[in-house]
Design an enzyme around this catalytic site. Structure first.
Site, PDB file in Angstrom:
ATOM      1  N   VAL B  16       0.830  -1.206   0.000  1.00 56.58           N
ATOM      2  CA  VAL B  16       0.000   0.000   0.000  1.00 56.58           C
ATOM      3  C   VAL B  16       0.867   1.261   0.000  1.00 56.58           C
ATOM      4  O   VAL B  16       0.675   2.176  -0.798  1.00 56.58           O
ATOM      5  CB  VAL B  16      -0.961   0.011   1.213  1.00 56.58           C
ATOM      6  CG1 VAL B  16      -1.762   1.310   1.258  1.00 56.58           C
ATOM      7  CG2 VAL B  16      -1.896  -1.193   1.162  1.00 56.58           C
ATOM      8  N   LYS B 206     -13.056  -5.153  11.232  1.00 64.31           N
ATOM      9  CA  LYS B 206     -13.831  -4.237  10.386  1.00 64.31           C
ATOM     10  C   LYS B 206     -15.262  -4.085  10.924  1.00 64.31           C
ATOM     11  O   LYS B 206     -15.829  -2.996  10.910  1.00 64.31           O
ATOM     12  CB  LYS B 206     -13.840  -4.752   8.950  1.00 64.31           C
ATOM     13  CG  LYS B 206     -12.448  -4.659   8.302  1.00 64.31           C
ATOM     14  CD  LYS B 206     -12.361  -5.502   7.041  1.00 64.31           C
ATOM     15  CE  LYS B 206     -10.990  -5.405   6.397  1.00 64.31           C
ATOM     16  NZ  LYS B 206     -10.832  -6.376   5.296  1.00 64.31           N
TER      17      LYS B 206
END
Lengths: 429, 429
Positions: B16, B206
């Protein structure tokens, strides 16, 4: 938390406005907690003051919208009147008198968004309008903020619920356009005068707004190519089915391959049944966004209706109120790329063309020659003949729309072509 | 536009981070135009300084992340290291030294989000983390801002790409779990140690983040009920198919019917093939959000990968930089409802139970009695018998999870029940 309330005026109290007022009352504590200060309905401008409006203090009702936006003590004006005037003058007047504006007015934003943005910036206020496109579906904020670090190349979607309802009915029942429109009207999905929806004006306004934000340039309603769905027939739908497709009214905004221009268009198109947009039923909306880093994203939900649209308005209201408290503003107009909008002729797309032809040898060769002369490559041809009549269904490869429409014009002039039964673009592959 | 650049430090330069650095360089002009000032990469903290990092000035590379975040001249720190420590200390130190933070760290936010929020607020800085949930899909911002005027009742989705890839393969090819995991590993969809994904830890983190934001309360990883998919068999998948369902690993966050508590859970569940989540293929993510006014919204896209995650990071970076220029901050923690998180036993759901039973009269009556004694109503029963062996497949109506698991415990004690072959929850109706 600040105890002095933020003052909000509501312009319009119809299907959306009444729902905004209702939620502001019933969820006042939640809104206050999320904003950091209470919000107070300071006035409601309406056309028919005599109508009973449950839950709204009659003392707040006025027919003088101009006087309301000129009060000078308003923090936010919520404009849900729609149309160009008097909405535009009211919104700019609201900015001049120190209010931020939340609007659901797609027509005004597509027609003259630049004027509104300029007024907002001049007076240091916010202009938010999530509700103007695709009802409750968060789309403006994701494009304007979530994807602010990415490069959007394409926005493709179903942004008008009425036309999707009509096409869904035609697809599922085999009904013709008129019959499906009648059903949509009876069920409240189409207005008494359905022109704005069925002729694609509503979707084109949304396409203009989406293209401008996605590509950081100015796109106006007049820049958007527009075809409605009134010409779509039961035969077109059947033909789409034979190709493994269905027909949807799509809004498509694209960056040109060379990156130097953009296009925006609304028209019926065949899309494969395997495409996620093919399964968007009834009056739902769904929008695909393709960005360089993010890849393909899809946003789906109810595209209209009082409560969904009010949800979008209230999300904006919370954001704008927070900004007022912080004495800041959110993102304004971003049109720095100044990319021009190319005409429809430069759009690269595919055609599905159905021709009525003479049933004799050599017709296909003639037709194929016309395509070749216009530089249009044929993907598939299907010939059907019966009783001396014959039809040719041609699906092309991708070519500029001008070349495709030039091909169709030339085909019409062939002696062996008795008529062009239908032309439809093919998208979503 | 301001000419003095905003300074950004990058903690971590893996899949990332390297993509964030690349886009910051290649799209510098766009980012500057959208922010209103240029952004400059001021330092990159890495573990392996010797690795060649194309496009990054080697002078920016450091192994001393602590010294980097203490520099004092940083506007934004982008944290893409992952894990609890040293990430937590680095993030809080960054706030102490005046930087805002953009993080993709779901584990840290789920474990100790409150500490991070508090540090951000104390120092008047921003904490943004769109990339922590569902990669490029805008989800945190829509929940936190677009739906800020609405009441979210349910969030239900596929938030882990690895497990969705495995289940998709099991469904399409009939493969068992191990075989599908091997394929996922070979194709780079699963890590060498797949525990965090296949045991549901990643999805649970999450779910904690989503539940906290959706319901404006604090939900930590420990509050989330969690079952992975390692027990899902090819037989379960076949059984789901017979019911017109497929199996997905779902994250489900719900407000209780009385509104006084919330639940958050991650487990495999059967969902009908007609449900839009059933058609989410490969490593894609999709999340349904149900809100009072908005209705049902769906967000779909790539849930992981360097470029999609970088897109989310950069969207946050633009927002945080704008706030720095305006000397404001975006929304902070919203946990004012203080709704408690109920245990799994209080979740109301449905069970699909497959029992191996003795093939003799009266078994169904015995089994049905056990269900009745626990207050669980049966929806359908399917009996299959061959060679003296028999199976019963029972699908229940909705009941508290505690009653359902109590029923299963009692069934295990019946002489006529040889074994409970599988238990799976049924969702999405």
């Amino acid at each position: 938390m600040r105890t002095r309330p933020l003052k909000v005026a509501l312009l319009g109290c119809g299907v959306v406005g009444s729902e905004v007022a209702r939620i502001m009352t019933t969820h006042a504590d939640d809104l206050a907690a999320r904003i950091g200060a209470p919000v107070e309905l300071a006035g409601v401008a309406v056309r028919r003051p005599s109508k009973v409006r449950e839950g709204i203090d009659p003392a707040l009702i006025t027919t003088d919208a101009t006087a309301l936006v000129k009060r000078g003590d308003l923090d936010v004006v919520v404009e849900v009147i729609g149309g160009i005037e008097p909405a535009r003058t009211l919104v700019t007047t609201a900015f001049e008198h120190g209010a931020s504006v939340v609007s659901a007015n797609k027509a005004l934003l597509a027609e003259d968004g630049a004027t509104l943005y300029a007024a907002a910036e001049q007076h240091g206020r916010d202009l938010y309008f999530e509700a103007a496109v695709a009802g409750a579906i968060p789309l403006i904020r994701p494009l304007r903020e979530s994807l602010a670090g990415d490069k959007v190349n394409r926005v493709l979607g179903i942004v008008n619920g009425t036309t999707n309802f009509i096409l869904d009915r035609m697809d599922s029942s085999g009904a013709g356009y008129s019959e499906a429109l009648d059903e949509a009207t009876a069920l409240g999905y189409a207005e008494a005068d359905p022109t704005a929806d069925v002729e694609g004006f509503d979707a084109a306004a949304k396409a203009a707004i989406l293209a401008g934000i996605a590509f950081h340039t100015r796109v106006r309603l007049d820049d958007v190519y527009r075809e409605g769905l009134t010409e779509v027939t039961a035969a077109d739908m059947a033909s789409a089915r034979r190709m493994g497709c269905t027909v949807k009214l799509l809004a498509i905004c694209e960056r040109a391959a060379d990156g130097q221009s953009v296009t925006a268009r609304v028209h019926p198109a065949m899309i494969p049944l395997s495409h996620p947009l093919a399964s968007v039923r009834e009056a739902y909306n769904a929008v695909f966004v393709e960005a360089e880093a993010a890849g393909q994203l899809m946003f789906y939900g109810p595209g209209a209706g009082g409560a969904p649209t009010a949800s979008a308005v209230l999300g904006d209201l919370v954001a704008v109120c927070r900004n007022r408290l912080a004495e800041s503003t959110g993102p304004g107009e971003s049109a720095y790329t100044q990319l021009p909008v190319s005409p429809m002729g430069e759009v690269v797309t595919r055609y599905h063309i159905s021709l009525d032809v003479a049933d004799k040898p050599g017709v296909l060769a003639q037709v194929a020659t016309v395509f070749a002369e216009h530089g249009v490559s044929i993907d598939t041809v299907r010939q059907q003949g019966k009783d001396g009549e014959a039809s040719l269904v041609v699906v092309t490869h991708r070519a500029p729309d001008a070349a495709l429409s030039g091909t169709v014009e030339a085909l019409r002039k062939l002696d062996t072509v008795r008529g062009v039964a239908s032309i439809m673009r093919v998208e979503g592959e």
